[in-house]
Each structure stands twice: as structure tokens, then as C-alpha cells.
Design an enzyme around this catalytic site. Structure first.
Site, mmCIF file in Angstrom:
data_model
loop_
_atom_site.group_PDB
_atom_site.id
_atom_site.type_symbol
_atom_site.label_atom_id
_atom_site.label_comp_id
_atom_site.label_asym_id
_atom_site.label_seq_id
_atom_site.Cartn_x
_atom_site.Cartn_y
_atom_site.Cartn_z
ATOM 1 N N CYS A 104 -12.511 -2.592 -7.121
ATOM 2 C CA CYS A 104 -11.293 -1.797 -6.484
ATOM 3 C C CYS A 104 -11.876 -0.601 -5.020
ATOM 4 C CB CYS A 104 -11.062 -0.990 -7.851
ATOM 5 S SG CYS A 104 -9.455 0.234 -6.621
ATOM 6 N N ASN A 208 -3.178 4.465 -10.837
ATOM 7 C CA ASN A 208 -3.706 5.571 -9.650
ATOM 8 C C ASN A 208 -3.846 4.186 -7.944
ATOM 9 O OD1 ASN A 208 -6.109 3.772 -10.198
ATOM 10 N ND2 ASN A 208 -7.335 5.646 -9.739
ATOM 11 N N HIS A 209 -3.182 2.923 -8.111
ATOM 12 C CA HIS A 209 -2.834 1.917 -7.043
ATOM 13 C C HIS A 209 -1.993 2.455 -6.085
ATOM 14 C CE1 HIS A 209 -5.961 -0.611 -9.592
ATOM 15 N NE2 HIS A 209 -5.904 -0.022 -8.917
ATOM 16 N N HIS A 240 -4.173 0.699 -1.599
ATOM 17 C CA HIS A 240 -5.955 0.921 -2.556
ATOM 18 C C HIS A 240 -5.097 -0.540 -3.974
ATOM 19 C CE1 HIS A 240 -7.313 3.920 -5.984
ATOM 20 N NE2 HIS A 240 -7.781 2.641 -5.998
ATOM 21 N N HIS A 332 -14.898 0.710 -3.933
ATOM 22 C CA HIS A 332 -15.623 2.041 -4.898
ATOM 23 C C HIS A 332 -16.047 1.296 -5.864
ATOM 24 C CE1 HIS A 332 -11.303 3.387 -4.010
ATOM 25 N NE2 HIS A 332 -11.788 2.730 -5.256
ATOM 26 N N MET A 384 -0.555 11.399 -3.452
ATOM 27 C CA MET A 384 0.781 10.899 -2.903
ATOM 28 C C MET A 384 1.040 11.757 -2.226
ATOM 29 S SD MET A 384 3.207 9.690 -5.991
ATOM 30 C CE MET A 384 3.297 10.108 -7.358
ATOM 31 N N SER A 388 -5.317 11.845 2.641
ATOM 32 C CA SER A 388 -6.260 11.541 2.432
ATOM 33 C C SER A 388 -7.476 11.483 3.864
ATOM 34 C CB SER A 388 -5.886 9.766 2.701
ATOM 35 O OG SER A 388 -4.986 9.643 1.617
ATOM 36 N N HIS A 407 -14.959 8.873 -3.410
ATOM 37 C CA HIS A 407 -14.292 7.443 -3.269
ATOM 38 C C HIS A 407 -12.388 8.683 -3.397
ATOM 39 C CE1 HIS A 407 -12.849 7.937 -7.535
ATOM 40 N NE2 HIS A 407 -12.285 6.710 -7.891
ATOM 41 N N LYS A 483 4.591 2.762 -5.253
ATOM 42 C CA LYS A 483 3.428 2.312 -6.790
ATOM 43 C C LYS A 483 4.386 2.269 -7.631
ATOM 44 C CE LYS A 483 1.467 6.267 -7.671
ATOM 45 N NZ LYS A 483 0.209 6.367 -6.575
#
Lengths: 484, 132
Positions: A104, A208-209, A240, A332, A384, A388, A407, A483
């Protein structure tokens, strides 16, 4: 639970002293508030991340220390944010150190479109991305693969997707390992794992992607930012995701294999997923070959999604291929054979990073030539609704953490707690009020991923910078978030 | 996310644990179900059997592109080699489920897992944490 002895080394580093069956000490990058939270969590719940750091320190062949980055939280046997490096002759490989979502990671691409243009067409762009990038449970990718083609994915990594029209040749130069690792053996991956992946290459997944369109909100390290091609208001897209169902099935399959291996080789199993096999055993070698296959699958997946994203931007803003290029891609949840200095001697080690990013500093040959003077970009996802970061590794980080970084923000509340506290509709509406467009396939997912369910990513990266292990380069703010 | 199923037998507790997992993946409701397939597995302990059973359902659902909504545990037995289970899984196609699909479950894990009788001696409880 919650009784792990811990001492302060400095404001941002704490140590679990070596005692009893520990082979090395545990070291946690954290401030006092984080340590108090971890202790409280360990006392009140079954989940004890500090005990997990201590358990990893007991594994055979571990070198220097069992490490945890500042986004530490409890995982399955190995803490999320955990790093362990193992001697290849005497060490072990554990499934818990890689997890179920193999490789991931995050790909970030730089878009040569002014932020103001994106802002003006944000709704249309969000809709186009949402339509074009398969996401959510049950989504299928544009590639429908046979068993033979899946084996090619597992050997070729990102190049497989590139050769089918997803992306451009230059992309591979800015993927960790050039988008493919050696040592993959599809023969070590079960038929079920491969069948689950027939239609999942090029899909984002859920949980969480995410896929985010972001802009550079603040520059902290201008020289490094210039090397990376970033300045205030630069627009980027971050993806991600990981190896999808194939990676999940590899994890599930090898739990049993490594459990039997633990019994066979007399390795104490302190938590169910902390099952292990010697690196130089048939079981260890098979698991490593399977994980390398999973790593390549994730590279192929992000390459395919990157190609889809590039096409959307080309259509929406009439730019060419060169109008959207790579910043970097790095995983990660990985294992890697790397060379590091231990007690003054350069040695080959197997490094496990579970929810921790490789963060190689200046001069390492694994870093693309253009970035080598400053080190590789380290891509850290926030939430979100917040921000980041792009970080960079340091020489101190190479010495202390085998070149590793955080990460993400790290969960503060469980998904169940988040569902009790937030409603998906409200989260989406509140973020829209802040100018952040959210497109989700499941509103429950939006509640689970509410910004309040995560730690403050600003504090997490400040801890790493305070410790001298990573440096902030830029902060990214979200404009659009897709998402599953 | 933790899931817990209980029932008067181990088989019923397993079915209910699976139902809890399905509730994370698809909106509860009345669906016209078809057979997805059979999940047969074994384990040295009941906990291992539970984890293999749940992961078996995830695997077959992905492979058949279906959303599982119900499972019938037909047999759980013990022999010298440990426990074994046979079950039949029912669901609907993912295309048909459309907007009712929720979150992917990556895997059932051993974390916090147990299969045991509760405080009520007639009640079996099966629980574990699933990775989302």
C-alpha cells in the site's frame, strides 16, 4: 496491558529498555502527549502498541532497535508505524511486519495547470475523476486479466500497466525500485489470490484509500522543494492504494504457513499475526517471493490508476502527457533487502516497514538522480479535511531509522468510534463548506474517515522533524477527494 | 472493526459472526439470493476455524464477483486432526447490489478473536477483528 516500562531519551524520542527476552530496545518517536495516549490506550484496551513494539524487539535477528514512527498505533501483531531490520543470516520475516495490504502506498503527480483553473472547474473535475477511476467495494478495473496475465503483473509490476497504455515511459523512473522488484515468484502465490485479482488491477478500493487533488499550501524547505519541482500553489494529484485483494489473500494464506514455521523453528509467537519464519528457510523464502509478487501488483495498480488520472486531466484541461508528470511513488507496507550501517559495518538487512515509509536521505543510489542531492520525496497522507505533507529523509534518519518516516496521520479513533460520532452526510457537507469537494461511493466510509478520527498530522510530522529524522518540504491542502 | 456473533451452537455463532461481517459490506435488506458457492475449511482450534471460514467467504465472494449476504453452516466436526467446517454461501451479484455496497473487508484477523461459551451456558460466542 499498559505496563510497558518506557524512558524519555529526548523530547521526541522514547525508549523501552532492553530486558528479559528482548534482543534490542524499543524506540518510539513521540512527544509526551502521544506517549500518555499510548499508555492510556494500553491500560484500557486490548490494543497496546507499546507492547507490540516490545514484542517485535523479541524477534530473532532484529538489529539496533524495534522502531515506531510518530504515527504509531496498534496493528495486528506489529504496530502501525513500526520498522524492524533483520540480519539476513539469523533473522526472521513476519507476516505482521507487512500486513494484509502489501505495498500500500502513495503516488503523487504534478499537474501543470494553475490552481485557479482547477478551482473554477472543481465540480466537473471531481465528477470526471469519480466516473473514471473505479473505486469502492466490488469495483472492477478496465483490465480483465487471465491467469497468465496475472503472473505477468506479478513479475513486471508497473511496466505491465504501462505496456497496456496506462501512463508514459518516464513514469517508471520516479517509482520506488523503478516500479518492479526482483525476487517475485508467482508460483508462491495461490490460485485464489490470483483469481481475486482478475478484475482489480486499476481499482482504488475503499477504507482509507483515496485519490486527492491537492495544492501546495506552504513551502518549508525551499531548496528541496525546488529540486522536487514544487512551489506555492503547485497542483498535485495523490493516489493512495495498494495490491488489492491479491495482497489480502497472500497475507491470509501465509498466516498458516508461517504459523507452522514458527512451531517448526521454535519461534515464540507473542501475538497471532506475529508468526515468523527464518529468512533463510523454505517458508521464509516462499513468503518473501509472494510478498515481492504483491509489491509488483501494487505498482501495476497505481500505474494503471495514474494513467486514468492523466487522461482525465488531459481531457478536462487540454494538456499533453507532459502536463502531468511524476513527483514520486513510494510504498509503506513492505519488506525490502537494503544495505545499512550497523555498528560501523555496512550490512545487508531485511527491513520491514508496516505503515512506515522508506525515507532515504541524500546520496543513496536507490533515489532517482535528480533527487539524489536532497533525498527522496516522502509522501505522507493526512485526512480528507486537513492536509498532507511531502517530507525528505535526512542522514540522521538513515542512521537512526534505517531511512524511514511516518506514513500518515495515524488513527485516533476506531472505525466504530468514528461511526458513533460522525455522519457521512454531515462530514461531506462540512468539508464542502471549506471548499473541499468529496465524492464517495459509501457515505459510511466518509464517516469512518472523518478528519476527527485521525491524529493531527501536523503534530506527527513535527515530531519527526523535531527528532531530526525527517524534514518537512511542503504542506499540501486538499481540493478534491475521491473515496471508495 | 470488531465483529461478534452468538447462537445456541458453534455453527450458529459462526453464521452470526459472518452476518456481522456482511453488514459492514452491504446494506442490510431483503435480497433475492443465489448460491455463491461452498466454503470448506479446517483449523487446529475453533478460532482458527472461524478465521479460515470468514476469509474463505471473502475469497469466494471476490472470485465470483458476488456480495455475500447469508451463510448456512452445514457441518462443524472435530477429529484427531482438528476442526473442519462445511458451509454454503448465498448472495447477490455486485452489479445488482450497486449502491448498497459499503466497505471492503480486507481480511478477518486473529486480533481479539475467541470462540467460547458466554456467561449463559447455552450461548456460544464467536468474535474477531476484521481489517477494513
Amino acid at each position: 496491558m499498559g505496563s510497558v516500562k518506557i524512558v524519555k531519551v529526548h523530547d521526541y524520542l522514547w525508549e523501552i529498555p532492553k530486558e528479559g527476552s528482548m534482543n534490542v530496545p524499543g524506540r518510539i518517536y513521540a512527544d509526551r502527549k502521544s506517549i500518555e495516549h499510548l499508555r492510556e490506550e494500553g491500560r484500557s484496551k486490548q490494543w497496546d502498541a507499546l507492547l507490540q513494539v516490545k514484542n517485535v524487539a523479541r524477534l530473532p535477528g532484529i538489529q539496533n532497535a524495534s522502531l515506531a514512527m510518530a504515527d504509531i498505533h496498534p496493528g495486528y501483531g506489529f504496530p502501525i508505524g513500526g520498522v524492524g531490520a533483520f540480519d539476513v543470516e539469523t533473522g526472521v520475516v513476519t507476516m505482521a511486519g507487512v500486513g494484509f495490504d502489501i505495498n500500500c502506498g502513495v503516488r503523487t503527480m504534478i499537474v501543470d495547470v494553475p490552481r485557479s483553473d482547477i478551482e473554477r472547474r472543481k465540480e466537473d473535475l471531481a465528477d470526471a475523476l469519480f466516473r473514471s477511476v473505479p473505486a469502492g467495494l466490488g469495483s472492477t478495473g478496465y483490465l480483465k486479466l487471465s491467469m497468465k496475465e496475472i503472473d505477468q503483473v506479478l513479475r513486471q509490476g508497473a511496466r505491465f500497466s504501462l505496456e497496456r497504455g496506462f501512463g508514459v515511459e518516464g513514469d517508471l523512473d520516479y517509482i520506488e525500485e523503478g516500479g518492479v522488484v526482483g525476487g517475485a515468484d508467482p508460483g508462491c502465490v495461490s490460485r485464489h489470490a490470483k483469481e481475486r485479482q482478475f478484475k482489480q488491477v486499476g481499482t482504488l478500493g475503499s477504507g482509507n484509500h483515496y485519490l486527492e487533488v491537492q495544492y501546495v499550501d506552504e513551502v518549508f524547505d525551499r531548496p528541496s522543494a525546488e529540486v522536487f519541482g514544487l512551489k506555492e500553489d503547485t497542483v498535485v494529484v495523490s493516489i493512495h492504494t495498494g495490491s488489492r485483494a491479491l495482497g489480502h489473500q497472500i497475507g491470509t494464506d501465509y498466516l498458516r504457513t508461517l504459523k507452522r514455521a514458527s512451531e517448526k523453528y521454535g519461534i515464540s509467537v507473542l501475538e497471532a499475526e506475529l508468526v515468523a519464519a527464518p529468512i533463510k528457510s523454505p517458508e521464509g523464502e516462499q513468503y518473501i517471493a509472494a510478498v515481492n509478487s504483491g509489491i509488483n501488483c501494487a505498482f501495476a495498480n497505481r500505474q494503471a490508476i495514474g494513467g486514468l488520472v492523466r487522461n482525465v486531466f488531459k481531457e478536462q484541461f487540454a494538456i499533453g502527457d507532459s502536463g502531468i508528470g511524476m513527483l514520486y511513488e513510494v510504498g509503506h507496507n513492505n519488506l525490502k533487502f537494503e544495505r545499512h550501517e550497523v555498528n560501523g559495518v555496512m550490512r545487508k538487512l531485511l527491513v520491514l516497514r508496516k505503515g512506515a515509509t522508506r525515507a532515504f536521505g541524500p546520496g543513496r543510489r536507490e533515489v532517482p538522480g535528480r533527487y539524489r542531492p536532497v533525498g527522496q520525496p516522502v509522501l505522507v497522507g493526512g485526512t480528507m479535511g486537513t492536509c498532507s505533507f511531502v517530507l525528505v529523509g535526512t542522514e540522521q534518519g538513515m542512521d537512526e531509522t534505517f531511512g524511514s518516516a511516518v506514513h500518515g496521520a495515524g488513527r485516533l479513533k476506531s472505525r466504530k468510534q468514528a461511526l458513533r460520532q460522525y455522519r457521512g452526510e454531515t462530514v461531506i457537507r462540512d468539508l464542502a463548506g471549506e471548499g473541499i469537494i468529496i465524492r464517495v461511493h459509501s457515505k459510511r466510509g466518509a464517516a469512518e474517515e472523518a478528519p476527527g478520527a485521525y491524529k493531527d498530522v501536523e503534530r506527527v510530522v513535527a515530531i519527526m522533524e523535531g527528532a531530526g529524522v525527517n524534514k518537512r518540504v511542503v504542506r499540501l491542502k486538499p481540493m478534491i477527494c475521491i473515496k471508495g | 472493526m470488531g465483529i461478534l456473533g452468538w447462537g445456541q451452537s458453534v455453527a450458529e455463532a459462526f453464521e452470526e459472526a459472518a452476518a456481522a461481517m456482511f453488514d459492514l459490506m452491504i446494506e442490510p435488506g431483503e435480497y433475492k439470493q443465489a448460491v455463491i458457492g461452498e466454503v470448506a475449511c479446517n483449523g487446529n482450534t475453533l478460532v482458527e476455524l472461524l478465521i479460515e471460514f470468514l476469509n474463505g467467504i471473502l475469497s469466494i465472494s471476490d472470485r465470483k464477483e458476488m456480495a455475500a449476504v447469508c451463510v448456512d453452516v452445514e457441518r462443524i466436526s472435530m477429529s484427531d486432526g482438528g476442526w473442519s467446517l462445511e458451509s454454503r454461501v448465498f448472495g447477490i451479484s455486485r452489479a445488482e447490489a450497486g449502491g448498497n455496497l459499503l466497505t471492503e473487508v480486507k481480511a478477518a484477523t486473529y486480533y481479539g478473536s475467541s470462540v467460547a461459551k458466554g456467561t449463559d451456558p447455552d450461548r456460544w460466542e464467536a468474535k474477531c477483528v476484521v481489517d477494513l
